[in-house]
Design a protein around this motif. Structure first.
Motif, PDB file in Angstrom:
ATOM      1  N   GLY A  58       0.776  -1.231   0.000  1.00  0.00           N
ATOM      2  CA  GLY A  58       0.000   0.000   0.000  1.00  0.00           C
ATOM      3  C   GLY A  58       0.805   1.277   0.000  1.00  0.00           C
ATOM      4  O   GLY A  58       0.232   2.368   0.047  1.00  0.00           O
ATOM      5  N   CYS A  59       2.125   1.188  -0.079  1.00  0.00           N
ATOM      6  CA  CYS A  59       2.948   2.403  -0.054  1.00  0.00           C
ATOM      7  C   CYS A  59       3.038   3.088  -1.414  1.00  0.00           C
ATOM      8  O   CYS A  59       3.443   4.243  -1.492  1.00  0.00           O
ATOM      9  N   GLY A  60       2.715   2.361  -2.489  1.00  0.00           N
ATOM     10  CA  GLY A  60       2.618   3.028  -3.786  1.00  0.00           C
ATOM     11  C   GLY A  60       3.816   2.908  -4.704  1.00  0.00           C
ATOM     12  O   GLY A  60       3.962   3.716  -5.626  1.00  0.00           O
ATOM     13  N   ALA A  61       4.673   1.902  -4.523  1.00  0.00           N
ATOM     14  CA  ALA A  61       5.857   1.780  -5.380  1.00  0.00           C
ATOM     15  C   ALA A  61       5.474   1.584  -6.840  1.00  0.00           C
ATOM     16  O   ALA A  61       6.115   2.150  -7.735  1.00  0.00           O
ATOM     17  N   ASN A 223       5.878   8.770   0.580  1.00  0.00           N
ATOM     18  CA  ASN A 223       4.715   8.932  -0.285  1.00  0.00           C
ATOM     19  C   ASN A 223       3.478   9.281   0.539  1.00  0.00           C
ATOM     20  O   ASN A 223       3.411   9.018   1.739  1.00  0.00           O
ATOM     21  N   GLN A 224       2.493   9.861  -0.153  1.00  0.00           N
ATOM     22  CA  GLN A 224       1.201  10.205   0.454  1.00  0.00           C
ATOM     23  C   GLN A 224       1.380  11.065   1.703  1.00  0.00           C
ATOM     24  O   GLN A 224       0.764  10.837   2.743  1.00  0.00           O
ATOM     25  N   ALA A 225       2.229  12.062   1.576  1.00  0.00           N
ATOM     26  CA  ALA A 225       2.526  12.921   2.720  1.00  0.00           C
ATOM     27  C   ALA A 225       1.309  13.774   3.084  1.00  0.00           C
ATOM     28  O   ALA A 225       0.752  14.456   2.223  1.00  0.00           O
ATOM     29  N   PRO A 226       0.876  13.746   4.345  1.00  0.00           N
ATOM     30  CA  PRO A 226      -0.211  14.636   4.763  1.00  0.00           C
ATOM     31  C   PRO A 226       0.266  16.078   4.797  1.00  0.00           C
ATOM     32  O   PRO A 226       1.468  16.357   4.866  1.00  0.00           O
ATOM     33  N   LYS A 227      -0.677  17.000   4.759  1.00  0.00           N
ATOM     34  CA  LYS A 227      -0.303  18.412   4.773  1.00  0.00           C
ATOM     35  C   LYS A 227       0.350  18.815   6.089  1.00  0.00           C
ATOM     36  O   LYS A 227       1.220  19.681   6.120  1.00  0.00           O
ATOM     37  N   ASP A 251      -2.620  12.521  -3.233  1.00  0.00           N
ATOM     38  CA  ASP A 251      -3.638  12.994  -4.176  1.00  0.00           C
ATOM     39  C   ASP A 251      -4.449  11.805  -4.653  1.00  0.00           C
ATOM     40  O   ASP A 251      -4.491  11.473  -5.843  1.00  0.00           O
ATOM     41  N   TYR A 252      -5.103  11.148  -3.720  1.00  0.00           N
ATOM     42  CA  TYR A 252      -5.849   9.928  -4.025  1.00  0.00           C
ATOM     43  C   TYR A 252      -6.942  10.183  -5.053  1.00  0.00           C
ATOM     44  O   TYR A 252      -7.147   9.374  -5.966  1.00  0.00           O
TER      45      TYR A 252
END
Length: 302
Positions: A58-61, A223-227, A251-252
């Motif tokens: 789920g990390c997005g590689a 990845n998928q860093a929150p604001k 940016d899902y």
């Protein structure tokens, strides 16, 4: 003998050349053709292999590897290969709409037959570009972990035929992953900011270092860093002993829409610009700027 049925049967069985009496002329032409292919292969500068590895599921590689490969091809105009070595749940074929019937496992099982013509039958091409794609085997078809040596030989072959090879290694580590490290120039570890992912990242980094992979070859991508993350990049670096190479925003919604449309992100999206920046850091080639569209009024002279 030279019957069409015999020749066709031999080619279907995997023969790369078919000789029949008198052998001399046919043999000479076959050797000259093979020598020409070898000269073309060895005269090229060795390409570089960049592997993308999720520290956990789920990390997005895979998403990052697909976009980076497409951006490298777009910005450099050079030959790029996107290879899926995730033997458990390879998703590159789905995300890239690759239609090829063969996989990296097929290439490894037939490594003794690898040449330019055989390889061209294995790969898919992305919309007529210089981006070739070879997918992973179907889910559930690999019952036992395949030996790494044939995959190492495939990667050696790919270096001689592509300037850039992007490999998706899937999630976490496996005997296959560890067995091909000698043929990988840089590994991009894809993690997220949550504690389970960072904990797993630390374990993966330690395993790679113990296996002899250089710390200077590891690239940590968050990845998928929150604001407003609860932990800063500097704190991550201190905890893992590895600098943060790149941080990608979450940016899902845009990704969901792109995959629903059957495409990658448009170059104008914020996340796509981050992917382009990551590709630039890998290759040193600046992303191409889109030409601004002039308004209809600007087309007329007053």
């Amino acid at each position: 003998h030279a019957s069409p049925e015999a020749i066709l049967s031999a080619m279907r069985a995997g023969a790369s050349e078919y000789l029949y009496p008198p052998v001399a002329d046919g043999l000479r032409k076959a050797i000259e053709r093979l020598a020409s292919e070898r000269r073309t292969s060895t005269s090229r500068q060795r390409g570089r292999v960049f592997a993308f590895l999720s520290v956990k599921g789920g990390c997005g590689a895979t998403t990052i590897a697909c976009h980076v490969a497409a951006e490298i091809e777009r910005s450099t105009g050079e030959d790029v290969l996107l290879a899926d070595m995730d033997m458990e749940s390879g998703m590159i074929a789905f995300l890239m709409k690759a239609k090829g019937a063969y996989s990296m496992l097929d290439a490894a099982r037939n490594v003794h037959r690898l040449d330019a013509s055989y390889w061209s039958a294995l790969v898919s091409n992305s919309n007529g570009s210089k981006l070739d794609i070879i997918k992973a085997p179907p889910v559930g078809s690999v019952r036992e972990t395949p030996p790494p040596e044939p995959f190492r030989m495939v990667l050696q072959f790919l270096r001689a035929n592509y300037q850039h090879v992007i490999v998706d290694l899937g999630r976490s580590l496996s005997p296959l992953t560890l067995g091909v490290l000698d043929e990988v120039d840089e590994i991009f570890l894809i993690s997220m900011f949550d504690l389970p992912a960072l904990h797993q990242a630390k374990q993966v980094i330690r395993t790679l270092l113990d296996a002899g992979f250089g710390r200077n070859q590891l690239r940590l991508v968050l990845n998928q860093a929150p604001k407003r993350p609860d932990i800063t990049s500097s704190e991550v670096q201190k905890a893992l002993g590895l600098p943060v190479y790149e941080t990608l925003p979450n940016d899902y919604a845009a990704l969901f829409q792109a995959y629903t449309d059957g495409s990658l992100l448009p170059p104008t999206s914020e996340l796509a610009r981050h992917f382009a920046q990551l590709a630039y850091k890998i290759t040193g080639v600046q992303p191409k700027e889109k030409v601004k569209q002039r308004s209809a009024l600007s087309l007329f002279q007053f």
